[in-house]
Design a protein around this motif. Sequence first.
Motif, PDB file in Angstrom:
ATOM      1  N   HIS A   6     128.643  22.834  -9.656  1.00 46.20           N
ATOM      2  CA  HIS A   6     128.632  21.388  -9.798  1.00 46.20           C
ATOM      3  C   HIS A   6     128.861  21.017 -11.258  1.00 46.20           C
ATOM      4  O   HIS A   6     128.183  21.501 -12.143  1.00 46.20           O
ATOM      5  CB  HIS A   6     127.288  20.827  -9.317  1.00 46.20           C
ATOM      6  CG  HIS A   6     127.175  19.343  -9.507  1.00 46.20           C
ATOM      7  ND1 HIS A   6     127.961  18.461  -8.812  1.00 46.20           N
ATOM      8  CD2 HIS A   6     126.385  18.605 -10.315  1.00 46.20           C
ATOM      9  CE1 HIS A   6     127.644  17.237  -9.187  1.00 46.20           C
ATOM     10  NE2 HIS A   6     126.687  17.295 -10.102  1.00 46.20           N
ATOM     11  N   ASN A   7     129.839  20.157 -11.492  1.00 41.92           N
ATOM     12  CA  ASN A   7     130.128  19.694 -12.842  1.00 41.92           C
ATOM     13  C   ASN A   7     129.434  18.357 -13.037  1.00 41.92           C
ATOM     14  O   ASN A   7     129.604  17.439 -12.246  1.00 41.92           O
ATOM     15  CB  ASN A   7     131.635  19.547 -13.030  1.00 41.92           C
ATOM     16  CG  ASN A   7     132.014  19.321 -14.468  1.00 41.92           C
ATOM     17  OD1 ASN A   7     131.175  18.995 -15.290  1.00 41.92           O
ATOM     18  ND2 ASN A   7     133.277  19.502 -14.763  1.00 41.92           N
ATOM     19  N   THR A   8     128.672  18.209 -14.094  1.00 40.97           N
ATOM     20  CA  THR A   8     127.888  16.999 -14.288  1.00 40.97           C
ATOM     21  C   THR A   8     128.718  15.815 -14.744  1.00 40.97           C
ATOM     22  O   THR A   8     128.231  14.700 -14.755  1.00 40.97           O
ATOM     23  CB  THR A   8     126.781  17.250 -15.329  1.00 40.97           C
ATOM     24  OG1 THR A   8     127.390  17.674 -16.543  1.00 40.97           O
ATOM     25  CG2 THR A   8     125.817  18.292 -14.841  1.00 40.97           C
ATOM     26  N   ASP A  11     130.860  12.703 -10.239  1.00 41.42           N
ATOM     27  CA  ASP A  11     129.887  12.506  -9.176  1.00 41.42           C
ATOM     28  C   ASP A  11     130.364  13.212  -7.909  1.00 41.42           C
ATOM     29  O   ASP A  11     131.363  13.923  -7.913  1.00 41.42           O
ATOM     30  CB  ASP A  11     129.630  11.011  -8.944  1.00 41.42           C
ATOM     31  CG  ASP A  11     130.880  10.253  -8.543  1.00 41.42           C
ATOM     32  OD1 ASP A  11     131.913  10.890  -8.274  1.00 41.42           O
ATOM     33  OD2 ASP A  11     130.819   9.014  -8.491  1.00 41.42           O
ATOM     34  N   SER A  17     131.721  10.129 -14.333  1.00 40.22           N
ATOM     35  CA  SER A  17     130.353   9.708 -14.622  1.00 40.22           C
ATOM     36  C   SER A  17     130.335   8.917 -15.930  1.00 40.22           C
ATOM     37  O   SER A  17     131.278   8.981 -16.720  1.00 40.22           O
ATOM     38  CB  SER A  17     129.441  10.929 -14.744  1.00 40.22           C
ATOM     39  OG  SER A  17     129.738  11.635 -15.925  1.00 40.22           O
TER      40      SER A  17
END
Length: 73
Positions: A6-8, A11, A17
Motif C-alpha cells: 500500500h502506497n500512502t 487512496d 492524497s
Amino acid sequence: MSGLRHNTYYDKKLGQSPALVRARRPYLFKNALTGLALMGLTAGIYTYTLMAVGQDDFEDVKVPDVPVQPAKK
C-alpha cells in the motif's frame, strides 16, 4: 506479495492524497514551464523543417525523358 504494498500517497481509489498534492506543489509551475518550453521548441523545429523542405523545387535533379531499359542478355 512484496510488489503490491500500500502506497500512502494514493487512496484506495488511486486518487492523490493531500500529502502527495503538498509534495508536488513546489514543482508544479517549473514542470509546467519546462513542458511548455519543450513543446514550443519541438513545434518550432517541426515548423522550420516543413518550411525548409517545402521551399525545395528539385530543379537541380535531372530526370531522364525515357526510362532506362535493363540490358538484355
